[in-house]
Scaffold this active site. Structure first.
Site, mmCIF file in Angstrom:
data_model
loop_
_atom_site.group_PDB
_atom_site.id
_atom_site.type_symbol
_atom_site.label_atom_id
_atom_site.label_comp_id
_atom_site.label_asym_id
_atom_site.label_seq_id
_atom_site.Cartn_x
_atom_site.Cartn_y
_atom_site.Cartn_z
ATOM 1 N N SER A 205 0.990 -1.174 0.042
ATOM 2 C CA SER A 205 0.061 0.065 0.018
ATOM 3 C C SER A 205 1.037 1.270 -0.197
ATOM 4 O O SER A 205 1.855 1.314 -0.803
ATOM 5 C CB SER A 205 -0.929 -0.163 1.184
ATOM 6 N N ASP B 79 -7.893 -5.745 -6.212
ATOM 7 C CA ASP B 79 -7.953 -4.637 -5.448
ATOM 8 C C ASP B 79 -8.036 -3.265 -6.245
ATOM 9 O O ASP B 79 -7.459 -3.027 -7.299
ATOM 10 C CB ASP B 79 -6.553 -4.769 -5.253
ATOM 11 N N HIS C 98 -6.157 -6.437 -1.829
ATOM 12 C CA HIS C 98 -5.118 -5.632 -1.401
ATOM 13 C C HIS C 98 -3.942 -6.309 -0.765
ATOM 14 O O HIS C 98 -4.069 -6.825 0.125
ATOM 15 C CB HIS C 98 -5.699 -4.461 -0.452
#
Ligand code: NAG
Ligand code: NAG
Ligand code: NAG
Ligand code: NAG
Ligand code: NAG
Length: 505
Positions: free
Chosen positions: A183, A436, A461
């Site tokens: 991320s 994602d 994710h």
């Protein structure tokens, strides 16, 4: 990461979509059920918790100027039980916006591969998060104190920290270092390799939307991915969510409709005003986004405790045909939302101010989104299942100014980290999950021989950074294998280089 942080701003602005600040808090892999899961070749016995030592390093508050000469204590964690000294590699987690112990506990991939690589694991906390506060409790008290919360400063912290770890530990001086992150942490890992190739030999950037910035990808792509996830998870699922906004608007026209909605969704606070309705709809929209991020193939606790393939479970309630009444449609929607909010059956009511559990560092991320990290988002209701909402930079900027007394610099990230012109860099893996939404801003093609993209079609994710699990799809198993093979390749390259340098030196 979730969109949660932006909501506070959105609420104040009463704009539908101007504020899609990312709150990467969601990137924390909090999933107790998986933490000690059993998996191919590696075992994490529930009796043996993840074990590490905690350290603090004095870091300059400002690495790039000379007026502010103060220091703060940056927290970092070290796990060296598997480390082969001297010279074994160091896997370095570039911490994102949250408590580093949480990342440490939950980035299972690093723990899974430590033994094979003979690696030391280091987890570095990002400044302004967890315990690493440059001005202690006052860090968020005014915008002057927040001035040093930038990705550039965080990367400099990481570089100094690695230097320190290598010099202060016997046998680590020549250890090759690989950066790993997911991320926002994945973005940092990639940028770290770009800016400090002298410090890290390579980087694994998982679910890292380094191109989610102004002018790099269409603003609607993010929500298109969310919509596709719902479209393929059940019949009429995306269609009915698209229709639900009109039904909500219909009902909100009357007091009895508002009451019905509040009851149907078991809301903690009844809907009354127009602003309540905007909040309610943005909360619902964020709920679908979050479900897309955590659409994992097994039961997990991430943003919320959820069943395996949670979108499929939610979509069961939305397999309605177009003849149903507004109320029937919204009953399905409320049941679907409760899959996200009440899977464990322990929720007394739904709170439209909350979409993720355990949010950490939300304020810090809001500030980052209001300065460097401007990620335009928009919807059109045609290619996605949401109410149309344009990206409005001016409104965004005004809100940031009201909140932090700063204005965002929309184009700075592209200048600072090269935007799409990254081909001159090397040794970075960009892994992306097809489910994602953040893959929309990720590097999804191979840029060069050593800037590789790994696609995980059934991955949400940063699935690849989680502990291996028996229910993992083959694509993520393959991805992890490939990642590991690149690690070995980089380590061999570094060893050769080191030998050459040693001979010639
Ligand atoms: C991480 O794990 C350690 C040791 O198992 C535990 O003490 C700590 O509370 C955990 N931290 C978080 C944020 O879950
Ligand atoms: C909303 O109300 C209008 C007008 O009564 C109606 O045509 C429509 O079917 C209702 N539902 C939706 C989802 O728009
Ligand atoms: C959550 O589920 C439990 C158990 O099914 C139920 O009693 C409770 O009313 C639900 N809460 C909400 C907010 O729907
Ligand atoms: C809803 O959540 C907000 C933010 O966490 C909190 O301040 C508020 O007390 C909650 N309301 C209820 C009724 O639980
Ligand atoms: C990039 O190259 C690697 C190695 O050849 C390959 O495995 C991978 O599938 C490629 N990625 C994409 C997105 O095509």
């Amino acid at each position: 990461m979730t969109l949660g942080a932006g909501k506070a701003l959105l609420d104040r602005a009463a704009l539908t979509l101007c504020f899609q600040l990312l709150c990467f808090v969601g990137s924390l892999h909090a999933f107790k059920t998986q933490l000690f899961g059993r998996h191919g070749g590696f075992f994490h016995s529930p009796e043996i918790p993840v074990s590490y030592e905690t350290f603090y390093l004095d870091q300059k508050i400002d690495h790039f100027g000379f007026v502010e000469d103060g220091t703060f204590k940056q927290r970092y964690l070290v796990a060296d039980k598997q480390w082969r000294s001297p010279g074994g590699p160091i896997l370095f987690y570039t911490g994102n916006e949250g408590d580093i112990t949480w990342f440490c506990n939950n980035t299972g991939f690093m723990w899974d591969v430590a033994e094979e690589l003979g690696a030391m694991l280091v987890f570095a906390e990002h400044r302004y998060y967890g315990e690493s506060m440059p001005f202690g409790a006052d860090s968020f008290s005014d915008s002057k104190h927040l001035n040093y919360l930038t990705a550039e400063q965080a990367l400099a912290d990481f570089a100094i920290l690695i230097q320190n770890v290598k010099l202060s530990r016997a046998g680590a001086q020549h250890s090759p270092v690989i950066a790993i992150g997911g991320s926002y942490g994945g973005m940092l890992a990639a940028w770290f390799r770009m800016k400090y190739p002298n410090v890290v030999i390579g980087a694994l950037a998982s679910s890292a939307p380094i191109w989610q910035f102004s002018g790099m990808v269409p603003c609607g792509d993010f929500y298109k991915v969310v919509t596709q996830d719902f479209a393929k998870s059940g019949s009429n699922c995306d269609t009915n969510i698209r229709a639900s906004w009109g039904a909500i608007n219909n009902l909100s026209a009357t007091a009895s409709g508002l009451e019905w909605l509040s009851e149907e969704f078991s809301l903690c606070a009844p809907l009354k005003t127009d602003k309540d309705m905007l909040d309610f709809k943005s909360w619902l929209q964020e709920t679908w986004v979050n479900l897309a991020m955590v659409d994992y193939p097994y039961k997990a606790e991430f943003l919320q405790p959820l069943p395996r393939w949670p979108i499929q479970v939610a979509c069961k309630y939305l397999a309605l045909d177009s003849s149903v009444s507004d109320e029937q449609l919204l009953h399905g929607v409320s049941q679907a939302a409760k899959v996200y909010y009440n899977y464990t059956g322990s929720s007394a009511c739904l709170n439209t101010s909350e979409t993720a559990t355990g949010s950490l560092g939300v304020l810090g991320w809001d500030y980052q989104a209001c300065t460097e990290m401007v990620m335009p988002m928009c919807t059109d209701g045609v290619r996605d299942m949401f109410e149309p909402g344009e990206w409005n930079f001016q409104a965004y900027s005004d809100e940031c100014h009201a909140m932090f007394d700063v204005r965002p610099r929309a184009d700075w990230m592209g200048v600072l980290f090269g935007g799409k012109e990254i081909a001159s860099h090397s040794n970075i893996i960009f892994s992306n999950g097809g489910l994602d939404p953040w893959s929309s801003g990720g590097v999804t093609h191979n840029v060069s021989e050593s800037l590789v993209s790994i696609m995980i079609p059934d991955g949400a994710h940063h699935l690849d950074l989680r502990y291996a699990n028996d229910l993992d799809p083959p694509s993520v198993r393959e991805a992890r294998k490939l990642e590991l093979s690149y690690f070995w390749k980089w380590i061999r390259q570094a060893a050769k280089k080191h030998q050459r340098v040693a001979k010639s030196g």
